[in-house]
Design a protein around this motif. Structure first.
Motif, mmCIF file in Angstrom:
data_model
loop_
_atom_site.group_PDB
_atom_site.id
_atom_site.type_symbol
_atom_site.label_atom_id
_atom_site.label_comp_id
_atom_site.label_asym_id
_atom_site.label_seq_id
_atom_site.Cartn_x
_atom_site.Cartn_y
_atom_site.Cartn_z
ATOM 1 N N LEU A 55 1.086 8.960 -7.118
ATOM 2 C CA LEU A 55 2.336 8.210 -7.044
ATOM 3 C C LEU A 55 2.683 7.604 -8.397
ATOM 4 O O LEU A 55 3.846 7.629 -8.827
ATOM 5 N N CYS A 56 1.682 7.047 -9.077
ATOM 6 C CA CYS A 56 1.944 6.421 -10.371
ATOM 7 C C CYS A 56 2.282 7.451 -11.436
ATOM 8 O O CYS A 56 3.056 7.175 -12.368
ATOM 9 N N SER A 57 1.719 8.654 -11.331
ATOM 10 C CA SER A 57 2.078 9.711 -12.268
ATOM 11 C C SER A 57 3.554 10.068 -12.114
ATOM 12 O O SER A 57 4.284 10.207 -13.112
ATOM 13 N N MET A 58 3.997 10.220 -10.871
ATOM 14 C CA MET A 58 5.407 10.530 -10.634
ATOM 15 C C MET A 58 6.291 9.362 -11.060
ATOM 16 O O MET A 58 7.345 9.554 -11.693
ATOM 17 N N ALA A 59 5.875 8.138 -10.727
ATOM 18 C CA ALA A 59 6.690 6.963 -11.043
ATOM 19 C C ALA A 59 6.840 6.783 -12.553
ATOM 20 O O ALA A 59 7.924 6.463 -13.049
ATOM 21 N N THR A 60 5.756 7.009 -13.299
ATOM 22 C CA THR A 60 5.816 6.851 -14.755
ATOM 23 C C THR A 60 6.725 7.904 -15.369
ATOM 24 O O THR A 60 7.512 7.617 -16.278
ATOM 25 N N SER A 61 6.637 9.139 -14.871
ATOM 26 C CA SER A 61 7.510 10.199 -15.373
ATOM 27 C C SER A 61 8.974 9.879 -15.099
ATOM 28 O O SER A 61 9.835 10.022 -15.971
ATOM 29 N N LEU A 62 9.280 9.434 -13.884
ATOM 30 C CA LEU A 62 10.661 9.110 -13.519
ATOM 31 C C LEU A 62 11.184 7.919 -14.316
ATOM 32 O O LEU A 62 12.329 7.923 -14.794
ATOM 33 N N GLY A 95 0.814 -1.201 0.000
ATOM 34 C CA GLY A 95 0.000 0.000 0.000
ATOM 35 C C GLY A 95 0.850 1.254 0.000
ATOM 36 O O GLY A 95 1.939 1.306 0.581
ATOM 37 N N GLY A 96 0.354 2.280 -0.692
ATOM 38 C CA GLY A 96 1.083 3.537 -0.746
ATOM 39 C C GLY A 96 2.303 3.488 -1.624
ATOM 40 O O GLY A 96 3.267 4.226 -1.384
ATOM 41 N N THR A 97 2.279 2.655 -2.654
ATOM 42 C CA THR A 97 3.410 2.572 -3.576
ATOM 43 C C THR A 97 2.906 2.501 -5.003
ATOM 44 O O THR A 97 1.746 2.172 -5.265
ATOM 45 N N CYS A 98 3.810 2.796 -5.914
ATOM 46 C CA CYS A 98 3.576 2.510 -7.329
ATOM 47 C C CYS A 98 4.883 1.988 -7.903
ATOM 48 O O CYS A 98 5.949 2.601 -7.721
ATOM 49 N N LEU A 99 4.797 0.849 -8.573
ATOM 50 C CA LEU A 99 5.965 0.176 -9.129
ATOM 51 C C LEU A 99 5.926 0.254 -10.652
ATOM 52 O O LEU A 99 4.902 -0.042 -11.270
ATOM 53 N N VAL A 100 7.050 0.648 -11.239
ATOM 54 C CA VAL A 100 7.190 0.643 -12.701
ATOM 55 C C VAL A 100 8.437 -0.168 -13.042
ATOM 56 O O VAL A 100 9.523 0.093 -12.509
ATOM 57 N N ARG A 101 8.260 -1.142 -13.925
ATOM 58 C CA ARG A 101 9.382 -1.937 -14.413
ATOM 59 C C ARG A 101 9.570 -1.673 -15.900
ATOM 60 O O ARG A 101 8.604 -1.730 -16.666
ATOM 61 N N PHE A 159 13.801 -1.152 -12.033
ATOM 62 C CA PHE A 159 12.768 -1.443 -11.039
ATOM 63 C C PHE A 159 12.623 -0.172 -10.214
ATOM 64 O O PHE A 159 13.469 0.136 -9.374
ATOM 65 N N LEU A 160 11.576 0.605 -10.475
ATOM 66 C CA LEU A 160 11.405 1.913 -9.835
ATOM 67 C C LEU A 160 10.147 1.933 -8.987
ATOM 68 O O LEU A 160 9.070 1.549 -9.458
ATOM 69 N N VAL A 161 10.293 2.388 -7.744
ATOM 70 C CA VAL A 161 9.167 2.472 -6.810
ATOM 71 C C VAL A 161 9.091 3.891 -6.257
ATOM 72 O O VAL A 161 10.107 4.454 -5.830
ATOM 73 N N VAL A 162 7.913 4.473 -6.300
ATOM 74 C CA VAL A 162 7.633 5.718 -5.584
ATOM 75 C C VAL A 162 6.685 5.370 -4.453
ATOM 76 O O VAL A 162 5.635 4.758 -4.671
#
Length: 596
Positions: free
Chosen positions: A578-585, A541-547, A566-569
C-alpha cells in the motif's frame, strides 16, 4: 428552442427536485451525424466536474415506435449566456475570463480542448458566476479518442485562433479564444484584425499576450487566470436585466419556446453502470418538461426560478454559516477557518477546563442530495430541511438539505469531543451545541445567498486546483483495476476518490490544511521536490497515508500553517505494498502542484 446543432428544452425534475436542461440533436438530413455530435458532446463532459463548467447530469435514450432519440440532461444555469450583453468594465470582463481560464486549465489537464470559447458559450448564474457550456466542438488530445473532428461548425471565426482556422487546434487555441471573448465583453465587439486596446488599461496587455499569433507565445490557462484575477480584484459582472440564449442552444439558453411532449415509451442506456434510479428521475423530468399553454394560444408567464444559495463553491464561505457568539453560551467559542480541507469551517467551544472539554463544531459542505428516506427525525427551518443523523459516541450530527437549485449540495454540522473523556465524566451537551449551530446556519441560508470568502484564496493556493486532475491514467496504473476517468468528486473539486474494480483497493486524494508536519507525522522524504511524510496505517489498519507539503502561510493568529496533499491508499494488500503505491501516486501528484 432550436438552433444550429440541436434542440434545448427546459424541464423540471420532479423527483429531486431541480430545474434541468434537456438537449437533443437537430436531425435535419443527417440523423446519424446528429447523434454522433450529441454523443461526442457527452463524452467531452462525462466524468468531469468543475465549478466553472456546466454539469452534465446524464445522457439517456428515448425509444418510441422503433425510433431512438438521445438526450443530454444538463445543469440549468438561469442567468443565460453572455451573448448580447452590453460592454462591461475591464475588471468585470477580467473576472469572467479568470473563471473560464480556471475551467480551461482543468479541461486541458484532462486532455480536452473546447475549441469554441465565445460569449455565447459562457453562461452565468444568479450570483454572476461564469460557466463554460456547449462541448459540441470539443475534442480529446492524442490517441483515437477523438471527440469531434474539425469541420465547418467546429469553431466561430470571430473568436478562433489562427491555427484553428487552418484546421489544427491545440490547447493554446482556447487561450486565444478566451482572450478574444474577454475583449468582446470589455468592448462590446470581437477583436478585428488589429485589436485596439485603448481604454482597457492593464487588461489590454494581458489580452495582447493571450491573442498572440503563435500558440507558443501565449500564456497557459493557469498563467492567464492569475493575470486576469489580479486585474479583476473584487469586481463582478452585473447582469443587464435580460438573459440571452446561446446561438447554438447551449445549456444556459433561456427565453425560447418550449413545446409540450408526451411520456416517453422507454429510456434505454448503452453503458453498463447501475443507473436505475437516475433513469426513473430522468423519466420524471421528461414528463415535467411541458409548459402549459392557455387555450388562447398564449404562453403562460415564466415562473421565476429561485437563486442559488451557494453559488460558486470555490468562493462560498462556509465560515459565514458559523456564529461563535451564539455558541458562547456553552463556553468560550473561537472560530478556526484554517482547519482541514477548504470545504469546512470549525468553531472550537471550551465547555470546561480539561482538554476533553473542548468541542469541535464542524460545518462542512458536501455534494449529494441528502437522504431520500429514512435517517433520523427531520424538521424544516424556513427553506432548509434539517435531518438528525444517527447518534454516535462522542458526536452529534445534523444534515442541512438545501432547496432547489442547490439540491446537489448539503451542509453537515457535527459537534464532536476532541478527546475521550475519563470514565464517570459528565456528558458534554453535544446535541444542544449542534442544534444551536444549525439554527445559526439555517438563518444565514434563509436570508439569501451565502457570502463570499473575504479575502479570497491567494493565487498560489491549492483551492484553485482540482484534485481529480492531479492523477492521470499513467499514475494510477500502479493500482490494478482503477480507471482515472471514473472518480468520485467531492465538493468544490477539493477531494477525489477512485475504486479498483478488480481488487479491494481505493485511492483517496484531498487537499488539507493544518500545522507544519514533523517526524511524528510519518517518515520524512521528498516527492516532486516537496517535503513529504509517509505514515503506514496513518488512517487506520490497512491504509497508508502520504502528506505532501505545498506551501506555508500565516494563519488567522499569525502562526505557521500549511496547505498539503493528503493521499490515502486503503485495501487488502500488505501495508508495504500500500505504501509503495501511495508513495508513487503522491509523487505523481506532487509533480503537478503549482508554484508555491
Amino acid at each position: 428552442m432550436r438552433g444550429g446543432t440541436g434542440e434545448v428544452w427546459h424541464a423540471e425534475d420532479t423527483r429531486l427536485p431541480r430545474t434541468v436542461v434537456l438537449k437533443r440533436a437537430a436531425f435535419r438530413d443527417d440523423r446519424s451525424g446528429a447523434f454522433d455530435r450529441l454523443w461526442s458532446e457527452a463524452r467531452a463532459q462525462a466524468r468531469f466536474g468543475h465549478p466553472h463548467v456546466v454539469t452534465l447530469h446524464d445522457i439517456v435514450e428515448e425509444e418510441a415506435d422503433g425510433q431512438v432519440t438521445s438526450w443530454l440532461v444538463l445543469e440549468h444555469v438561469p442567468g443565460g449566456s453572455l451573448d448580447g450583453w452590453p460592454a462591461m468594465s475591464p475588471e468585470a470582463a477580467a473576472r469572467v475570463g479568470a473563471q473560464i481560464a480556471a475551467a480551461l486549465a482543468a479541461l486541458h489537464d484532462q486532455g480536452i480542448v473546447h475549441c469554441d470559447v465565445k460569449p455565447g458559450n459562457i453562461v452565468v448564474t444568479a450570483d454572476s458566476t461564469a460557466k463554460l457550456a456547449d462541448f459540441g466542438a470539443a475534442y480529446r488530445l492524442g490517441g483515437t479518442d477523438t471527440i469531434t473532428p474539425n469541420g465547418p461548425v467546429s469553431h466561430t471565426p470571430a473568436f478562433a485562433a489562427p491555427e484553428v482556422l487552418r484546421g489544427h487546434p491545440e490547447p493554446a487555441s482556447d487561450v486565444y479564444s478566451l482572450g478574444a471573448t474577454v475583449y468582446a465583453l470589455a468592448t462590446g465587439a470581437p477583436p478585428g484584425a488589429e485589436p485596439e486596446y485603448d481604454g482597457l488599461g492593464p487588461l489590454g496587455g494581458v489580452l495582447d499576450a493571450m491573442m498572440q499569433a503563435a500558440p507558443e507565445d501565449r500564456p497557459g490557462p493557469d498563467e492567464a487566470r492569475r493575470m486576469l484575477d489580479d486585474i479583476a480584484g473584487t469586481e463582478q459582472p452585473e447582469p443587464p436585466g435580460h438573459a440571452a440564449p446561446t446561438d447554438n442552444d447551449g445549456p444556459g439558453a433561456v427565453g425560447g419556446r418550449t413545446t409540450a411532449w408526451g411520456r416517453p415509451a422507454a429510456f434505454v442506456r448503452r453503458h453498463p453502470r447501475p443507473v436505475a434510479a437516475v433513469v426513473v428521475a430522468v423519466a420524471a423530468v421528461a414528463v415535467a418538461a411541458a409548459v402549459v399553454i392557455p387555450s388562447g394560444g398564449q404562453e403562460a408567464p415564466a415562473r421565476r426560478k429561485p437563486a442559488s444559495l451557494i453559488g460558486d463553491p470555490r468562493t462560498a464561505d462556509p465560515c459565514a454559516l458559523a456564529d461563535p457568539a451564539a455558541l458562547g453560551r456553552f463556553g468560550e467559542a473561537e472560530l478556526d477557518n484554517d482547519y482541514g480541507n477548504f470545504d469546512r469551517c470549525d468553531v472550537l467551544v471550551s465547555v470546561g477546563e480539561a482538554e476533553h472539554d473542548v468541542i469541535d463544531v464542524r460545518i462542512g459542505m458536501a455534494t449529494g442530495a441528502g437522504p431520500e428516506s429514512g435517517g433520523g427525525p427531520a424538521r424544516t427551518i424556513g427553506r432548509v430541511r434539517v435531518v438528525a443523523e444517527a447518534p454516535e459516541e462522542g458526536e452529534c450530527g445534523r444534515m442541512l438539505v438545501l432547496p432547489s437549485p442547490d439540491g446537489g449540495t448539503t451542509v453537515s454540522i457535527d459537534a464532536r469531543q476532541t478527546d475521550e473523556p475519563p470514565a464517570g465524566a459528565a456528558p458534554a451537551p453535544l446535541c444542544p451545541i449542534a442544534d444551536t449551530a444549525v439554527a445559526s446556519a439555517a438563518a444565514v441560508l434563509n436570508r439569501g445567498p451565502l457570502p463570499r470568502r473575504t479575502p479570497p484564496f491567494p493565487p498560489q493556493s491549492l483551492a484553485h486546483k482540482d484534485t481529480c486532475t492531479m492523477l492521470g491514467n499513467d499514475a494510477l496504473d500502479v493500482v490494478p483495476g482503477i480507471d482515472a476517468r471514473d472518480p468520485e468528486i467531492d465538493y468544490g473539486g477539493w477531494g477525489c476518490e477512485w475504486h479498483s474494480t478488480t481488487q479491494d483497493i481505493q485511492v483517496k486524494l484531498r487537499f488539507d490544511r493544518g500545522q507544519p508536519l514533523t517526524a511524528e507525522d510519518g517518515s520524512p522524504t521528498r516527492l516532486g521536490g516537496r517535503r513529504a511524510f509517509v505514515e503506514p496505517d496513518g488512517e487506520g489498519g490497512g491504509t497508508c497515508l502520504v502528506r505532501v507539503v505545498h506551501r506555508t502561510y500565516a494563519d488567522q493568529h499569525g502562526d505557521d500553517a500549511i496547505e498539503m496533499l493528503f493521499l490515502v491508499v486503503q485495501g487488502e494488500p500488505p501495508t508495504e505494498r500500500l505504501c509503495s503505491m501511495a508513495t508513487s501516486l503522491a509523487g505523481a501528484a506532487a509533480a503537478r502542484l503549482p508554484a508555491a
